[in-house]
Design a protein around this motif. Structure first.
Motif, PDB file in Angstrom:
ATOM      1  N   PHE A  96     -31.281 -86.883 -12.213  1.00 39.67           N
ATOM      2  CA  PHE A  96     -31.309 -88.225 -11.642  1.00 39.67           C
ATOM      3  C   PHE A  96     -32.737 -88.693 -11.376  1.00 39.67           C
ATOM      4  O   PHE A  96     -33.665 -87.897 -11.214  1.00 39.67           O
ATOM      5  N   ARG A 147     -32.847 -76.885 -12.905  1.00 41.47           N
ATOM      6  CA  ARG A 147     -31.541 -76.651 -12.285  1.00 41.47           C
ATOM      7  C   ARG A 147     -30.424 -77.027 -13.255  1.00 41.47           C
ATOM      8  O   ARG A 147     -29.412 -76.320 -13.371  1.00 41.47           O
ATOM      9  N   ALA A 148     -30.613 -78.140 -13.958  1.00 41.51           N
ATOM     10  CA  ALA A 148     -29.594 -78.547 -14.941  1.00 41.51           C
ATOM     11  C   ALA A 148     -29.573 -77.567 -16.112  1.00 41.51           C
ATOM     12  O   ALA A 148     -28.507 -77.196 -16.606  1.00 41.51           O
ATOM     13  N   LEU A 165     -18.769 -88.726 -13.219  1.00 37.65           N
ATOM     14  CA  LEU A 165     -19.000 -89.041 -11.808  1.00 37.65           C
ATOM     15  C   LEU A 165     -18.336 -90.372 -11.475  1.00 37.65           C
ATOM     16  O   LEU A 165     -18.048 -90.667 -10.326  1.00 37.65           O
ATOM     17  N   ARG A 178     -23.346 -91.956 -15.755  1.00 42.58           N
ATOM     18  CA  ARG A 178     -22.449 -91.423 -14.726  1.00 42.58           C
ATOM     19  C   ARG A 178     -21.009 -91.328 -15.234  1.00 42.58           C
ATOM     20  O   ARG A 178     -20.261 -90.434 -14.838  1.00 42.58           O
ATOM     21  N   ILE A 188     -27.081 -83.266 -15.916  1.00 43.13           N
ATOM     22  CA  ILE A 188     -27.600 -84.603 -15.637  1.00 43.13           C
ATOM     23  C   ILE A 188     -28.753 -84.471 -14.653  1.00 43.13           C
ATOM     24  O   ILE A 188     -28.720 -83.647 -13.737  1.00 43.13           O
ATOM     25  N   MET A 234     -27.623 -74.107 -16.277  1.00 41.41           N
ATOM     26  CA  MET A 234     -26.204 -74.057 -16.642  1.00 41.41           C
ATOM     27  C   MET A 234     -26.031 -73.987 -18.161  1.00 41.41           C
ATOM     28  O   MET A 234     -24.921 -73.993 -18.657  1.00 41.41           O
ATOM     29  N   ASN A 258     -32.671 -85.461  -6.284  1.00 42.18           N
ATOM     30  CA  ASN A 258     -31.489 -84.929  -5.598  1.00 42.18           C
ATOM     31  C   ASN A 258     -31.466 -83.413  -5.522  1.00 42.18           C
ATOM     32  O   ASN A 258     -30.419 -82.790  -5.674  1.00 42.18           O
ATOM     33  N   LEU A 259     -32.625 -82.830  -5.260  1.00 39.17           N
ATOM     34  CA  LEU A 259     -32.628 -81.394  -4.985  1.00 39.17           C
ATOM     35  C   LEU A 259     -31.951 -81.168  -3.640  1.00 39.17           C
ATOM     36  O   LEU A 259     -31.861 -82.076  -2.821  1.00 39.17           O
ATOM     37  N   PHE A 260     -31.481 -79.940  -3.417  1.00 44.06           N
ATOM     38  CA  PHE A 260     -30.852 -79.616  -2.143  1.00 44.06           C
ATOM     39  C   PHE A 260     -31.957 -79.233  -1.161  1.00 44.06           C
ATOM     40  O   PHE A 260     -32.594 -78.190  -1.329  1.00 44.06           O
ATOM     41  N   PRO A 261     -32.200 -80.049  -0.135  1.00 46.65           N
ATOM     42  CA  PRO A 261     -33.390 -79.855   0.698  1.00 46.65           C
ATOM     43  C   PRO A 261     -33.320 -78.603   1.569  1.00 46.65           C
ATOM     44  O   PRO A 261     -34.355 -78.137   2.030  1.00 46.65           O
ATOM     45  N   ASN A 283     -20.726 -88.270 -17.405  1.00 49.57           N
ATOM     46  CA  ASN A 283     -20.680 -87.081 -16.554  1.00 49.57           C
ATOM     47  C   ASN A 283     -19.418 -87.022 -15.700  1.00 49.57           C
ATOM     48  O   ASN A 283     -19.238 -86.109 -14.897  1.00 49.57           O
ATOM     49  N   ARG A 303     -18.183 -80.658 -16.654  1.00 51.14           N
ATOM     50  CA  ARG A 303     -19.516 -80.882 -16.077  1.00 51.14           C
ATOM     51  C   ARG A 303     -20.440 -79.685 -16.279  1.00 51.14           C
ATOM     52  O   ARG A 303     -21.649 -79.820 -16.278  1.00 51.14           O
ATOM     53  N   ARG A 304     -19.862 -78.502 -16.442  1.00 47.31           N
ATOM     54  CA  ARG A 304     -20.685 -77.341 -16.738  1.00 47.31           C
ATOM     55  C   ARG A 304     -21.430 -77.517 -18.047  1.00 47.31           C
ATOM     56  O   ARG A 304     -22.480 -76.939 -18.246  1.00 47.31           O
TER      57      ARG A 304
END
Ligand SMILES: Nc1ncnc2c1ncn2[C@@H]1O[C@H](COP(=O)(O)OP(=O)(O)OP(=O)(O)O)[C@@H](O)[C@H]1O
Ligand SMILES: [Mg+2]
Lengths: 295, 270
Positions: free
Chosen positions: B108, B174-175, B75, B70, B106, B178, B112-115, B73, B101-102
């Protein structure tokens, strides 16, 4: 995530639909018991309200009360007056609601901004919510509705409708912003972390990830506040907006009879009860989703 | 798509200030300290990854693996020390966090997908909003990646319809969308049922073969032995021992490493 905790509510669909070739015994018994419960509920409701009505109607002073609250002639006279006046309330409600949803969202977002830089904004938004929840709405309506026009600043609107909308918006935004804020806080920080880790800015994370989820979650409590607003539109009658309550006052004064108030009460019942049921349905749906582990 | 994601030329798409391949390490962590209140979680971490390195971080629960990732990254802000990504110090006061961050992906433990978004929207959100790709380009890029990892038919599903393994693969995609220079993976199989672990690890193997530089916190020792160019044993906020996987697992020098590995063996995970 395992199955639901409770094993789900009684799922009638499952019980009634006969499994292919399966014994219909269970479903028939279920149907019978469902019918019985409905009957019992019906009978007990009729008895309960029957007794209640009997007590009221046999009260010593019922004839007097009947004359001043349940007068058929006056009822018929005031309905055509009062029902159209409700249009003003609907208009007030709709216009204010739009402003409330926007202003409250802005306030909630301001309060959620992290970091010391935004402290003044957070402070302002917090003070706003505190002040406008502390002062009774009727006072805000009085202060704005009578106070500001009295200043006679050129260019400042004098329409009472305008001040009605402004007052309702100011008061309700304080409550609704709290609802939004609860929604924002209910979104796990890992969602924002995931968004930020992809390079989204804080604003983008809020806009595309946190807020859409937060707003969806607070729709039932928001509707609850709508119901409150719906009713509170009558408060602006005090600064002279002729809406449903003001109209029923006028009719009451003309006829020396309270029946017009009863008409008004009925209008609100008819409008509000479906809304309340809708909230229940939405809450139940959310709960089911939650139990199913969909979130 | 021009280059295979994670391939040696993938870095070309992000405007790294340096020509890649020419110089120094992909990532250098120098004397990083991090405390949460009284708890000193990282106590002087030094770590270096060359391009195409796959480094596995092992260590007991609470040893600071997630915290280190973290911090890298951004965070979490570090208390002391420097983190240098391809020659650029990302912990410098004026560093552009979003731009850094681009270049760092990362993934996890908890996906932590966007529901509230479909798989495709999950994958294309950042390329569209951050890299400003057109919807078509972003969709194309996402579809190619989803295809590659066997998720093509899940494109329009919402995350809650997917198995844990599928969700985690979407999170990886998803990571990757980018086109990061470095991928950080934080115990990405720990939340998965055992039979789903393999499908996710195979994705990582595939990426490693493609030359992706990765820093992986993991409890899967067999996997670490398989793919790591180097294994680092993190103990109580310091890297106690590091070296090639074979060496660490077969001949650990430090007593603490031996104890840790002993426990892992007893748990049947090595
Ligand atoms: N945000 C935080 N606030 C306070 N303490 C924290 C925070 N994050 C981590 N810690 C503490 O830091 C220590 C290291 O945590 P970390 O998550 O980095 O360990 P880990 O090696 O990843 O463990 P695990 O294998 O269980 O994931 C733990 O003692 C934890 O309680
Ligand atoms: Mg961890």
């Amino acid at each position: 995530m395992g199955g639901s905790l409770t094993g789900g509510p009684l799922d009638t669909g499952e019980l009634v639909s006969p499994a292919a070739g399966g014994p219909p015994l269970r479903s028939r018994r279920f149907e019978r018991s469902a019918l019985r419960s409905t009957l019992i509920a019906l009978v007990s409701t009729v008895v309960f309200f029957g007794v209640l009505a009997w007590i009221v109607v046999h009260a010593p002073n019922w004839p007097d009360v009947q004359r001043s609250f349940f007068n058929g002639t006056i009822w018929n006279q005031s309905v055509p007056d009062i029902v159209p006046a409700f249009g003003v309330n609907v208009e007030l409600f709709c216009v204010s609601e739009v402003f409330i949803l926007v202003l409250a969202l802005v306030l909630a977002v301001l309060r959620s901004l992290p970091g010391p830089v935004f402290f003044p904004l957070r402070l302002l938004a917090t003070a706003y919510a505190d002040i406008f929840r502390a002062i009774p709405g009727i006072l805000i309506i009085y202060l704005l509705g009578f106070g500001i026009p009295a200043l006679q600043i050129p260019g400042v609107p004098t329409s009472t409708f305008f001040y009605a909308v402004v007052s309702l918006t100011l008061v309700y935004s304080a409550y609704v912003s709290e609802v939004y804020r609860a929604g924002i806080q209910s979104i796990h920080p890992s969602q924002e972390a995931a968004a930020r880790s992809l390079g989204l800015t804080q604003f983008q994370a809020l806009r595309y990830v946190v807020l859409p989820q937060a707003v969806r979650r607070v729709i039932p409590p928001l509707l609850n506040d709508f119901i409150g607003l719906q009713k509170d539109t009558v408060l602006v009658s005090y600064i002279g907006v002729v809406e449903i309550f003001r109209q029923s006052q006028i009719d009451q004064a003309a006829a020396f009879n309270f029946t017009p108030y009863l008409v008004t009460a009925l209008v609100f019942l008819v409008i509000t009860i479906p809304l309340a049921r809708l909230v229940d349905v939405l809450i139940a749906r959310d709960r089911r989703r939650f139990l199913a582990g969909a979130r | 798509m021009k280059a295979r994601i994670g391939g040696p030329s993938a870095t070309g798409s992000t405007s790294a200030p340096q020509a890649t391949g020419r110089t120094g390490p992909a990532l250098r962590v120098e004397g990083v300290w991090k405390s949460f209140g009284q708890a000193r979680v990282l106590r002087g971490i030094d770590l270096e990854l060359a391009e195409h390195d796959v480094v596995c971080l092992i260590g007991a629960s609470g040893s600071g693996k997630s915290t280190l990732l973290r911090c890298i990254n951004l965070l979490e802000p570090v208390d002391a020390g420097r983190i240098v990504l391809q020659g650029e110090e990302i912990t410098a006061p004026g560093a552009d966090v979003n731009r850094v961050r681009r270049r760092l992906g990362i993934v996890f433990q908890s996906f932590n997908l966007f529901p509230h978004m479909s798989v495709l929207a999950n994958v294309t959100l950042a390329p569209r909003k951050v890299l400003r790709l057109s919807r078509r380009d972003a969709d194309e890029r996402a579809t190619a990646l989803l295809d590659r990892f066997g998720l093509a038919d899940k494109r329009d599903d919402f995350p809650d319809r997917l198995s844990g393994g599928q969700q985690q693969r979407v999170a990886i995609v998803r990571a990757l969308a980018m086109e990061p220079d470095l991928l950080l993976l934080d115990e990405i199989t720990s939340a998965l049922d055992p039979e789903l672990v393999a499908e996710v690890l195979n994705v990582i193997r595939d990426l490693a073969r493609g030359g992706m530089t990765m820093l992986i916190a993991t409890h899967e020792m067999g996997f670490a032995r398989d793919i790591a160019t180097r294994v680092c044993f993190l103990d109580d906020g310091v890297i106690l021992e590091q070296g090639p996987a074979g060496e660490i697992f077969s001949h650990p020098r430090e007593a603490r490493t031996q104890q840790f590995l002993q426990r892992i063996v007893e748990a049947g995970r090595l």
